[in-house]
Design a protein around this motif. Structure first.
Motif, PDB file in Angstrom:
ATOM      1  N   ARG A  32       0.803  -1.223   0.000  1.00  0.00           N
ATOM      2  CA  ARG A  32       0.000   0.000   0.000  1.00  0.00           C
ATOM      3  C   ARG A  32       0.837   1.274   0.000  1.00  0.00           C
ATOM      4  NH1 ARG A  32      -5.002  -1.314  -1.712  1.00  0.00           N
ATOM      5  NH2 ARG A  32      -5.834  -3.116  -0.581  1.00  0.00           N
ATOM      6  N   ALA A  33       2.112   1.170   0.379  1.00  0.00           N
ATOM      7  CA  ALA A  33       2.972   2.357   0.425  1.00  0.00           C
ATOM      8  C   ALA A  33       4.043   2.332  -0.669  1.00  0.00           C
ATOM      9  CB  ALA A  33       3.641   2.464   1.793  1.00  0.00           C
ATOM     10  N   LEU A  34       3.908   1.439  -1.662  1.00  0.00           N
ATOM     11  CA  LEU A  34       4.960   1.213  -2.650  1.00  0.00           C
ATOM     12  C   LEU A  34       5.246   2.466  -3.477  1.00  0.00           C
ATOM     13  CD1 LEU A  34       6.785  -1.098  -3.653  1.00  0.00           C
ATOM     14  CD2 LEU A  34       5.085  -1.530  -5.443  1.00  0.00           C
ATOM     15  N   GLU A  35       6.551   2.809  -3.559  1.00  0.00           N
ATOM     16  CA  GLU A  35       6.973   3.979  -4.332  1.00  0.00           C
ATOM     17  C   GLU A  35       7.862   3.615  -5.516  1.00  0.00           C
ATOM     18  OE1 GLU A  35       8.813   6.713  -1.656  1.00  0.00           O
ATOM     19  OE2 GLU A  35       6.959   7.098  -0.533  1.00  0.00           O
ATOM     20  N   CYS A  36       8.662   2.548  -5.392  1.00  0.00           N
ATOM     21  CA  CYS A  36       9.593   2.152  -6.455  1.00  0.00           C
ATOM     22  C   CYS A  36       9.416   0.669  -6.766  1.00  0.00           C
ATOM     23  CB  CYS A  36      11.041   2.425  -6.051  1.00  0.00           C
ATOM     24  SG  CYS A  36      11.410   4.160  -5.716  1.00  0.00           S
ATOM     25  N   LEU A  37       9.272   0.343  -8.057  1.00  0.00           N
ATOM     26  CA  LEU A  37       9.104  -1.041  -8.491  1.00  0.00           C
ATOM     27  C   LEU A  37      10.089  -1.322  -9.616  1.00  0.00           C
ATOM     28  CD1 LEU A  37       7.503  -3.749  -8.588  1.00  0.00           C
ATOM     29  CD2 LEU A  37       5.965  -2.644 -10.236  1.00  0.00           C
ATOM     30  N   LEU A  38      10.949  -2.348  -9.422  1.00  0.00           N
ATOM     31  CA  LEU A  38      11.938  -2.731 -10.427  1.00  0.00           C
ATOM     32  C   LEU A  38      11.744  -4.212 -10.753  1.00  0.00           C
ATOM     33  CD1 LEU A  38      14.458  -1.980 -12.106  1.00  0.00           C
ATOM     34  CD2 LEU A  38      15.857  -2.662 -10.141  1.00  0.00           C
ATOM     35  N   ILE A  39      11.464  -4.507 -12.034  1.00  0.00           N
ATOM     36  CA  ILE A  39      11.252  -5.881 -12.483  1.00  0.00           C
ATOM     37  C   ILE A  39      12.249  -6.175 -13.593  1.00  0.00           C
ATOM     38  CG2 ILE A  39       9.633  -7.508 -13.501  1.00  0.00           C
ATOM     39  CD1 ILE A  39       7.360  -5.957 -12.273  1.00  0.00           C
ATOM     40  N   LEU A  40      13.175  -7.112 -13.335  1.00  0.00           N
ATOM     41  CA  LEU A  40      14.235  -7.431 -14.286  1.00  0.00           C
ATOM     42  C   LEU A  40      14.176  -8.898 -14.682  1.00  0.00           C
ATOM     43  CD1 LEU A  40      17.259  -5.598 -12.569  1.00  0.00           C
ATOM     44  CD2 LEU A  40      15.677  -4.689 -14.272  1.00  0.00           C
ATOM     45  N   HIS A  41      14.071  -9.167 -15.990  1.00  0.00           N
ATOM     46  CA  HIS A  41      14.218 -10.513 -16.554  1.00  0.00           C
ATOM     47  C   HIS A  41      13.274 -11.528 -15.909  1.00  0.00           C
ATOM     48  CE1 HIS A  41      17.878  -8.683 -18.095  1.00  0.00           C
ATOM     49  NE2 HIS A  41      18.304  -8.485 -16.859  1.00  0.00           N
ATOM     50  N   SER A  42      12.132 -11.112 -15.499  1.00  0.00           N
ATOM     51  CA  SER A  42      11.201 -12.011 -14.811  1.00  0.00           C
ATOM     52  C   SER A  42      10.161 -12.562 -15.784  1.00  0.00           C
ATOM     53  CB  SER A  42      10.530 -11.286 -13.646  1.00  0.00           C
ATOM     54  OG  SER A  42      11.490 -10.953 -12.662  1.00  0.00           O
ATOM     55  N   THR A  43       9.600 -13.729 -15.454  1.00  0.00           N
ATOM     56  CA  THR A  43       8.709 -14.439 -16.368  1.00  0.00           C
ATOM     57  C   THR A  43       7.497 -14.992 -15.616  1.00  0.00           C
ATOM     58  OG1 THR A  43       9.940 -16.493 -16.037  1.00  0.00           O
ATOM     59  CG2 THR A  43      10.611 -15.112 -17.889  1.00  0.00           C
ATOM     60  N   GLY A  44       6.608 -15.603 -16.413  1.00  0.00           N
ATOM     61  CA  GLY A  44       5.408 -16.212 -15.847  1.00  0.00           C
ATOM     62  C   GLY A  44       4.178 -15.345 -16.022  1.00  0.00           C
ATOM     63  N   PHE A  45       4.363 -14.111 -16.492  1.00  0.00           N
ATOM     64  CA  PHE A  45       3.250 -13.182 -16.712  1.00  0.00           C
ATOM     65  C   PHE A  45       3.473 -12.505 -18.067  1.00  0.00           C
ATOM     66  CE2 PHE A  45       6.683 -11.120 -14.523  1.00  0.00           C
ATOM     67  CZ  PHE A  45       6.808  -9.875 -15.102  1.00  0.00           C
ATOM     68  N   GLY A  46       2.389 -12.222 -18.757  1.00  0.00           N
ATOM     69  CA  GLY A  46       2.493 -11.573 -20.059  1.00  0.00           C
ATOM     70  C   GLY A  46       2.213 -10.091 -20.008  1.00  0.00           C
ATOM     71  N   CYS A  47       1.352  -9.684 -19.078  1.00  0.00           N
ATOM     72  CA  CYS A  47       0.913  -8.294 -19.006  1.00  0.00           C
ATOM     73  C   CYS A  47       0.934  -7.824 -17.555  1.00  0.00           C
ATOM     74  CB  CYS A  47      -0.489  -8.153 -19.582  1.00  0.00           C
ATOM     75  SG  CYS A  47      -1.189  -6.477 -19.471  1.00  0.00           S
ATOM     76  N   LEU A  48       1.433  -6.626 -17.339  1.00  0.00           N
ATOM     77  CA  LEU A  48       1.407  -6.008 -16.017  1.00  0.00           C
ATOM     78  C   LEU A  48       0.592  -4.726 -16.098  1.00  0.00           C
ATOM     79  CD1 LEU A  48       2.268  -5.559 -13.088  1.00  0.00           C
ATOM     80  CD2 LEU A  48       4.414  -4.576 -13.938  1.00  0.00           C
TER      81      LEU A  48
END
Length: 477
Positions: free
Chosen positions: A218-234
């Motif tokens: 609920r307080a998230l300010e920074c999101l970093l996603i690198l080379h991750s799999t299993g999902f097609g759309c965010l």
């Protein structure tokens, strides 16, 4: 800080940490305690006069073994490390002991058994080097209660995280998970009320669980996603996110589901949106992000052959940019910082992007080839007073004619220009003097404009940690 003076006394070793690589250290030494403010050989120990809570925070910022060694500085410091917020970097200790995992694990266990301070940070990038039963014992230790920062990874193979990993969910503020599987059964029901920074590196997670995980922060300010799999759309719907960085490149084609689409549906606080790999065909749509100021990287394919399947597509409302070609132009006035990667340095391309982002103030350019394409169709722009660029950073500058012409265009026409930074230059004085003359600084449109040459690369294109998203300018090295 100096570890004592010439008349040091012998004392017990710092708890938990040896001081040599090959054998237990000899007894450590301490300085005579001069007392607060007392002179010793003409020096005054002023730092020891700081409150214990301040000294504890300083110690918690040091590497684990160096923090432990502060016990030898003076009598006042003996208890500080054991009560200071604990910064436990098991990866650093493993390297410290030359990959002798048993020795490093023994040190970690001794630290946790003797430390009474609150847990601040735990890092174990290489869980498979350690006995997983021992790791579970570490995670259950009371010394890690109220942990604020967690970095865990299963390198070199992707696997499940230890069972007690998420007991810290209520107190975490920074979390980085690497090389691991996050099954639906683990993620569902988790809540991270204080988490501000989340990094997922080489993580396998389903689309449903990824959305659930982000929604639980609920307080998230920074999101970093690198080379991750299993999902097609965010899909991003967050009232707090300020920075997002993604790299959707993954060379393992055995994985059936790859990250191909990012949709910013509602992000009223989002300021930075970074796509860090230029050849993975990401389709990025921004529906609502009224505070978006920083974008990168836009690219025409860079080193790769131009293939529409690999070019990224950006949609900002009704504006559509495929690679670096603006297919549908509608001005995006919020963007002030832009980073681009060009296979060929093209003034036409840059001018077209400036038309799309009319309030642009900072422009970062990476290009491997020096050719400068300009078909003179934008000649009238030289009479336009509305080039708002204040900073231009060009990497891999060699000072050839095409690059000189490119930079000179802005020197002669950008009326509020403050800085041109050219990276990867020769340090030869004659070269630099010649370049200053060729760039026509005496005719610059902005009298305050400066040229800065540097022999080093000056444009960042790789983010190592989610904290990198929290800097003011993520592209500047």
């Amino acid at each position: 800080m100096e570890a004592g003076g010439p008349n040091r006394k012998k004392r017990k070793p710092a708890a938990g940490v040896e001081t040599a690589d090959e054998a237990p250290a000899p007894a450590e030494t301490e300085a005579p305690d001069p007392g607060v403010g007392e002179e010793d050989d003409g020096l005054v120990d002023r730092i020891s006069s700081l409150p214990d809570v301040v000294l504890g925070d300083i110690i918690s910022l040091l590497p684990t073994d160096e923090g432990a060694r502060t016990q030898i500085l003076a009598t006042k410091w003996r208890h500080l490390w054991l009560s200071a917020p604990l910064n436990l970097d098991c990866t650093h200790l493993l390297h410290r002991y030359r990959n002798h995992a048993d020795r490093a694990a023994g040190v970690v266990s001794r630290i946790l058994s003797s430390h009474s301070g609150p847990g601040r940070r735990l890092r174990v990038d290489n869980l498979h080097h350690f006995d997983l039963g021992a790791v579970d014992d570490w995670l259950r230790s009371g010394a890690l209660d109220n942990l604020q920062e967690l970095e865990l990874g299963c390198y070199p193979t992707v696997a499940l995280l230890p069972s007690f990993t998420f007991r810290f969910a209520p107190t975490l503020r920074v979390a980085t998970l690497k090389m691991c599987n996050l099954p639906d059964g683990i993620i569902q029901g988790l809540h991270f009320p204080l988490l501000k920074q989340l990094g997922l590196h080489y993580v396998s997670i389903s689309e449903c669980s990824l959305h659930s995980l982000i929604a639980s922060c609920r307080a998230l300010e920074c999101l970093l996603i690198l080379h991750s799999t299993g999902f097609g759309c965010l899909r991003i719907n967050s009232l707090t996110l300020r920075s997002i960085g993604v790299d959707n490149n993954n060379s393992d084609y055995r994985i059936p589901v790859h990250f191909k689409e990012l949709i910013i549906e509602n992000a009223p606080c989002l300021e930075k949106l970074l796509h860090l790999h230029v050849g993975a065909g990401l389709h990025l749509s921004v529906v609502s992000a009224p505070q978006l100021e920083t974008i990168g990287y836009l690219s025409d394919g860079y080193y790769q052959k131009v293939n529409q399947d690999y070019l990224c597509k950006f949609e900002f409302g009704s504006t559509i940019i495929q690679g670096l070609r603006v297919d549908k132009l509608a001005m995006v006035r919020t963007v002030k910082t832009l980073a681009v990667q060009l296979r060929i340095l093209s003034l036409d391309t840059v001018i077209q992007l400036m038309a799309c982002f009319p309030c642009l103030e900072k422009l970062y350019i990476r290009t491997p080839k020096p050719s400068n394409v300009w078909r003179r169709k934008h000649r009238d722009l030289t009479r336009c007073p509305d080039i708002r660029l204040k900073t231009i950073v060009l990497d891999s500058y060699r000072g050839i004619k095409s690059e000189v012409n490119f930079v000179t265009f802005f020197v002669l026409n950008a009326r509020v220009l403050e800085l041109v930074k050219l990276g990867g230059c020769s340090g030869n004085k004659e070269f630099l003097a010649e370049q200053r003359r060729k760039l026509q600084l005496d005719k610059r449109a902005s009298k305050g404009a400066r040229i800065h040459f540097t022999t080093r690369s000056c444009v960042r294109y790789i983010l190592d940690h989610v904290r990198d998203l929290d800097v003011i300018d993520p592209f500047l090295l």
